[in-house]
Design a protein around this motif. Structure first.
Motif, PDB file in Angstrom:
ATOM      1  N   LEU A  38     -24.132 -40.703  26.431  1.00 20.51           N
ATOM      2  CA  LEU A  38     -24.071 -39.354  26.987  1.00 20.51           C
ATOM      3  C   LEU A  38     -25.378 -38.604  26.758  1.00 20.51           C
ATOM      4  O   LEU A  38     -25.403 -37.385  26.651  1.00 20.51           O
ATOM      5  CB  LEU A  38     -22.904 -38.580  26.370  1.00 20.51           C
ATOM      6  CG  LEU A  38     -21.512 -39.175  26.623  1.00 20.51           C
ATOM      7  CD1 LEU A  38     -20.442 -38.352  25.924  1.00 20.51           C
ATOM      8  CD2 LEU A  38     -21.219 -39.275  28.120  1.00 20.51           C
ATOM      9  N   VAL A  51     -11.997 -39.890  25.612  1.00 21.80           N
ATOM     10  CA  VAL A  51     -13.184 -39.043  25.650  1.00 21.80           C
ATOM     11  C   VAL A  51     -13.066 -38.097  26.837  1.00 21.80           C
ATOM     12  O   VAL A  51     -12.993 -38.529  27.988  1.00 21.80           O
ATOM     13  CB  VAL A  51     -14.476 -39.884  25.778  1.00 21.80           C
ATOM     14  CG1 VAL A  51     -15.706 -38.967  25.793  1.00 21.80           C
ATOM     15  CG2 VAL A  51     -14.578 -40.878  24.629  1.00 21.80           C
ATOM     16  N   VAL A  53     -14.833 -34.804  28.779  1.00 22.76           N
ATOM     17  CA  VAL A  53     -16.067 -34.025  28.885  1.00 22.76           C
ATOM     18  C   VAL A  53     -15.923 -32.968  29.967  1.00 22.76           C
ATOM     19  O   VAL A  53     -15.204 -33.160  30.944  1.00 22.76           O
ATOM     20  CB  VAL A  53     -17.287 -34.920  29.199  1.00 22.76           C
ATOM     21  CG1 VAL A  53     -17.509 -35.945  28.102  1.00 22.76           C
ATOM     22  CG2 VAL A  53     -17.139 -35.617  30.549  1.00 22.76           C
ATOM     23  N   ILE A  61     -23.498 -31.962  30.575  1.00 24.16           N
ATOM     24  CA  ILE A  61     -22.263 -31.784  29.817  1.00 24.16           C
ATOM     25  C   ILE A  61     -22.307 -30.499  29.000  1.00 24.16           C
ATOM     26  O   ILE A  61     -23.278 -30.228  28.295  1.00 24.16           O
ATOM     27  CB  ILE A  61     -22.029 -32.994  28.895  1.00 24.16           C
ATOM     28  CG1 ILE A  61     -21.798 -34.256  29.742  1.00 24.16           C
ATOM     29  CG2 ILE A  61     -20.850 -32.754  27.965  1.00 24.16           C
ATOM     30  CD1 ILE A  61     -21.726 -35.530  28.927  1.00 24.16           C
ATOM     31  N   GLN A  63     -19.338 -29.740  27.106  1.00 22.93           N
ATOM     32  CA  GLN A  63     -18.422 -29.947  25.981  1.00 22.93           C
ATOM     33  C   GLN A  63     -17.951 -31.393  25.941  1.00 22.93           C
ATOM     34  O   GLN A  63     -17.707 -32.007  26.981  1.00 22.93           O
ATOM     35  CB  GLN A  63     -17.221 -29.003  26.104  1.00 22.93           C
ATOM     36  CG  GLN A  63     -16.209 -29.111  24.975  1.00 22.93           C
ATOM     37  CD  GLN A  63     -15.133 -28.048  25.068  1.00 22.93           C
ATOM     38  OE1 GLN A  63     -15.278 -26.958  24.557  1.00 22.93           O
ATOM     39  NE2 GLN A  63     -14.040 -28.369  25.738  1.00 22.93           N
ATOM     40  N   ILE A  64     -17.856 -31.933  24.721  1.00 21.38           N
ATOM     41  CA  ILE A  64     -17.308 -33.269  24.497  1.00 21.38           C
ATOM     42  C   ILE A  64     -16.154 -33.138  23.517  1.00 21.38           C
ATOM     43  O   ILE A  64     -16.319 -32.581  22.433  1.00 21.38           O
ATOM     44  CB  ILE A  64     -18.351 -34.233  23.904  1.00 21.38           C
ATOM     45  CG1 ILE A  64     -19.579 -34.364  24.814  1.00 21.38           C
ATOM     46  CG2 ILE A  64     -17.730 -35.614  23.661  1.00 21.38           C
ATOM     47  CD1 ILE A  64     -20.701 -35.182  24.189  1.00 21.38           C
ATOM     48  N   GLN A  74     -14.121 -32.153  18.515  1.00 20.87           N
ATOM     49  CA  GLN A  74     -15.143 -31.624  19.415  1.00 20.87           C
ATOM     50  C   GLN A  74     -16.512 -31.869  18.809  1.00 20.87           C
ATOM     51  O   GLN A  74     -16.744 -31.590  17.626  1.00 20.87           O
ATOM     52  CB  GLN A  74     -14.936 -30.128  19.648  1.00 20.87           C
ATOM     53  CG  GLN A  74     -15.932 -29.522  20.629  1.00 20.87           C
ATOM     54  CD  GLN A  74     -15.666 -28.049  20.880  1.00 20.87           C
ATOM     55  OE1 GLN A  74     -14.623 -27.529  20.491  1.00 20.87           O
ATOM     56  NE2 GLN A  74     -16.591 -27.383  21.524  1.00 20.87           N
ATOM     57  N   LEU A 183     -27.166 -33.289  27.002  1.00 27.85           N
ATOM     58  CA  LEU A 183     -26.070 -34.241  27.160  1.00 27.85           C
ATOM     59  C   LEU A 183     -25.782 -34.400  28.647  1.00 27.85           C
ATOM     60  O   LEU A 183     -25.668 -33.410  29.370  1.00 27.85           O
ATOM     61  CB  LEU A 183     -24.817 -33.735  26.442  1.00 27.85           C
ATOM     62  CG  LEU A 183     -24.937 -33.565  24.920  1.00 27.85           C
ATOM     63  CD1 LEU A 183     -23.720 -32.826  24.382  1.00 27.85           C
ATOM     64  CD2 LEU A 183     -25.085 -34.908  24.237  1.00 27.85           C
TER      65      LEU A 183
END
Length: 225
Positions: A38, A51, A53, A61, A63-64, A74, A183
């Protein structure tokens, strides 16, 4: 603190002796771990962990979140100075913000040193959260456990495995301290999404054109959002 304070214009420091467990810098990560790339974070593939995202239309990205049963983890990664870690300072700011929101946070010692634990109110009721910080070479990983794993880490071993095998690729670019590292979704994911959207656009256009032919009126092409 500004970009100059980060010392990022210098060459990155040499890799330290390998860590017993991660998060790892890319220079010290063990080989042979299956990962989802990522960008600045390489997330290990662990059975039972989903996962999730949030990304914009360009694949960047925001947020993961890793999910295992009723627990979640998180992940965030940020630029830090060469000379010192920033988790102590960041942790103090998180605690102050929680206090301002009416939430009392407790500082405890965990596997990675000082952590913050608290209980917050959500639309689904009260839930436990646990903030973990890991200082690395010119980066900080902030991990937030939510749900049962925040109160008892042992209830979600796969999430711990993900954190312990996480890899950070900081890069050499100069960045302000605390700036989120870039990301991005893997190229094949963004390409597949674009192809799917194009197919939906074409199907929508064909349907609209068929209806318009019956009415003898042209139809505009739907725009992607």
């Amino acid at each position: 603190m500004d970009a100059a304070a980060a010392g990022d214009g210098d060459e990155p420091r040499a890799a330290k002796s390998p860590r017993a467990e991660g998060p790892y810098d890319v220079t010290e990560a063990p080989a042979g771990i299956a990962q989802l790339d990522l960008g600045a974070l390489k997330v290990p593939a662990v059975d039972g962990v989903e996962v999730r995202v949030q990304a914009d239309n360009d694949g960047k990205i925001q947020q993961i979140v890793l999910v295992f049963e009723e627990s979640a983890l998180q992940l965030g990664v940020f630029a830090a100075p060469r000379s010192e870690g920033i988790w102590d300072e960041v942790r103090g700011e998180i605690r102050k913000q929680l206090f301002n929101d009416g939430v009392a946070a407790e500082e405890v010692e965990g596997d990675y040193g000082a952590e913050l634990r608290a209980r917050v109110r959500t639309p689904d009721g009260l839930t436990d959260i646990r903030f973990v910080g890991v200082d690395g070479p010119r980066w900080l990983v902030r991990a937030v456990f939510q749900g049962p794993a925040a109160a008892d880490p042992s209830v979600a071993p796969p999430l711990l495995e993900c954190l312990r095998n996480l890899v950070v690729e900081r890069g050499h670019e100069a960045m302000p301290v605390r700036e989120p590292l870039p990301l991005n979704l893997p190229k094949e994911v963004t390409e597949a999404g674009a192809q799917q959207q194009d197919g939906e656009d074409e199907a929508g256009e064909a349907s609209a054109n068929g209806a318009d032919a019956a009415r003898r009126k042209p139809s505009p092409r739907p725009r992607r959002t």
